[in-house]
Design a protein around this motif. Sequence first.
Motif, PDB file in Angstrom:
ATOM      1  N   GLU A   1     -25.473  22.468 -18.151  1.00 31.62           N
ATOM      2  CA  GLU A   1     -24.782  21.155 -18.099  1.00 31.62           C
ATOM      3  C   GLU A   1     -23.312  21.662 -17.650  1.00 31.62           C
ATOM      4  OE1 GLU A   1     -24.928  18.921 -21.588  1.00 31.62           O
ATOM      5  OE2 GLU A   1     -27.093  18.571 -21.370  1.00 31.62           O
ATOM      6  N   LYS A   2     -22.637  22.559 -18.061  1.00 33.47           N
ATOM      7  CA  LYS A   2     -21.446  22.701 -17.488  1.00 33.47           C
ATOM      8  C   LYS A   2     -21.593  23.401 -16.146  1.00 33.47           C
ATOM      9  CE  LYS A   2     -19.245  24.110 -21.873  1.00 33.47           C
ATOM     10  NZ  LYS A   2     -18.645  24.856 -22.911  1.00 33.47           N
ATOM     11  N   VAL A   3     -22.695  24.127 -15.751  1.00 33.95           N
ATOM     12  CA  VAL A   3     -22.747  24.664 -14.256  1.00 33.95           C
ATOM     13  C   VAL A   3     -22.997  23.371 -13.491  1.00 33.95           C
ATOM     14  CG1 VAL A   3     -24.181  25.978 -12.818  1.00 33.95           C
ATOM     15  CG2 VAL A   3     -23.583  26.669 -15.127  1.00 33.95           C
ATOM     16  N   ILE A   4     -23.685  22.326 -13.751  1.00 31.15           N
ATOM     17  CA  ILE A   4     -24.011  21.292 -13.105  1.00 31.15           C
ATOM     18  C   ILE A   4     -22.492  20.474 -12.887  1.00 31.15           C
ATOM     19  CG2 ILE A   4     -24.752  18.900 -13.055  1.00 31.15           C
ATOM     20  CD1 ILE A   4     -27.328  19.936 -14.486  1.00 31.15           C
ATOM     21  N   VAL A   5     -21.675  20.420 -13.629  1.00 26.86           N
ATOM     22  CA  VAL A   5     -20.565  19.881 -13.546  1.00 26.86           C
ATOM     23  C   VAL A   5     -19.455  20.577 -12.687  1.00 26.86           C
ATOM     24  CG1 VAL A   5     -18.230  19.566 -14.853  1.00 26.86           C
ATOM     25  CG2 VAL A   5     -20.334  18.846 -15.839  1.00 26.86           C
ATOM     26  N   PHE A   6     -19.520  21.954 -12.751  1.00 27.75           N
ATOM     27  CA  PHE A   6     -19.015  22.931 -11.860  1.00 27.75           C
ATOM     28  C   PHE A   6     -19.402  22.605 -10.156  1.00 27.75           C
ATOM     29  CE2 PHE A   6     -20.192  27.007  -9.531  1.00 27.75           C
ATOM     30  CZ  PHE A   6     -18.918  27.135  -9.018  1.00 27.75           C
ATOM     31  N   VAL A   7     -20.795  22.677 -10.198  1.00 27.52           N
ATOM     32  CA  VAL A   7     -21.356  22.186  -8.634  1.00 27.52           C
ATOM     33  C   VAL A   7     -20.863  20.648  -8.258  1.00 27.52           C
ATOM     34  CG1 VAL A   7     -23.489  21.863  -7.355  1.00 27.52           C
ATOM     35  CG2 VAL A   7     -23.068  23.668  -8.906  1.00 27.52           C
ATOM     36  N   GLN A   8     -20.930  19.728  -9.439  1.00 25.26           N
ATOM     37  CA  GLN A   8     -20.593  18.444  -8.834  1.00 25.26           C
ATOM     38  C   GLN A   8     -19.090  18.567  -8.528  1.00 25.26           C
ATOM     39  OE1 GLN A   8     -21.927  16.242 -12.370  1.00 25.26           O
ATOM     40  NE2 GLN A   8     -23.666  15.556 -11.170  1.00 25.26           N
ATOM     41  N   LYS A   9     -18.084  19.220  -9.389  1.00 27.82           N
ATOM     42  CA  LYS A   9     -16.655  19.212  -9.010  1.00 27.82           C
ATOM     43  C   LYS A   9     -16.580  19.959  -7.448  1.00 27.82           C
ATOM     44  CE  LYS A   9     -14.438  21.762 -11.539  1.00 27.82           C
ATOM     45  NZ  LYS A   9     -13.643  22.401 -12.629  1.00 27.82           N
ATOM     46  N   THR A  10     -17.273  20.739  -7.146  1.00 23.83           N
ATOM     47  CA  THR A  10     -17.252  21.248  -5.922  1.00 23.83           C
ATOM     48  C   THR A  10     -17.457  20.456  -4.958  1.00 23.83           C
ATOM     49  OG1 THR A  10     -17.574  23.688  -6.756  1.00 23.83           O
ATOM     50  CG2 THR A  10     -18.003  23.323  -4.368  1.00 23.83           C
ATOM     51  N   LEU A  11     -18.510  19.581  -4.940  1.00 31.71           N
ATOM     52  CA  LEU A  11     -19.149  18.777  -4.133  1.00 31.71           C
ATOM     53  C   LEU A  11     -18.069  17.581  -4.220  1.00 31.71           C
ATOM     54  CD1 LEU A  11     -22.968  18.943  -4.735  1.00 31.71           C
ATOM     55  CD2 LEU A  11     -21.571  20.076  -3.196  1.00 31.71           C
ATOM     56  N   GLN A  12     -17.744  17.269  -4.988  1.00 34.87           N
ATOM     57  CA  GLN A  12     -16.886  15.832  -5.257  1.00 34.87           C
ATOM     58  C   GLN A  12     -17.360  14.776  -5.236  1.00 34.87           C
ATOM     59  OE1 GLN A  12     -13.224  16.708  -2.791  1.00 34.87           O
ATOM     60  NE2 GLN A  12     -12.240  18.049  -4.120  1.00 34.87           N
TER      61      GLN A  12
END
Length: 188
Positions: free
Chosen positions: A165-176
């Motif tokens: 879930e933390k990795v998903i947040v990292f990817v979503q943050k990158t995608l904005q």
Amino acid sequence: MKPFAAIAMIMVSLVVWLPCAASDAPTVPAYTAIEIARFDVNREDYSSKEAERAGRVPDEALDTIQRIMIVEFTKAQVFPKAGKPGSAADMDSTLELGGRVIDFKAGNRTARSFVMGAGQQKIEFECVLKDKKTGNVLAREVILDRKVGGIAGGDEEKGMRDFAEKVIVFVQKTLQVGGAGTVPAKTQ
């Protein structure tokens, strides 16, 4: 009348300048798939206790983390497709997620159930997000998850799901925010 003229000049300037500024921004494709690689581990690094523990992570644990991450990305529906490397079609605009193990402690469920803080589970990986077609690194971040307790010692895979879930947040943050699969022009 002067305030009206000033406002009109500002409005005209914005109408002329904004399209020019927008046209200078590089366009980045929308991504339709993510391929999640099994994380790398250096089994020859004994430079620190963390590196030594990382080198002892079992292959089964790496396979389980990869499987859980694919499941969690699929549930989160960040992309239409999530899978192992090679699973995306050639026509997909694909991201690759991988990295390396920095530290890993499997922990002890029994110890966690009796004494809070004993038998801790620790998962610390450096995650790297790349554009598959170009190989450009879009983002890199160290992600850490710890489990120190839980009902009856907690579920062994719970820490891995929380890490995913933390990795998903990292990817979503990158995608904005601003469209699924859109990556900002700024890259690392």
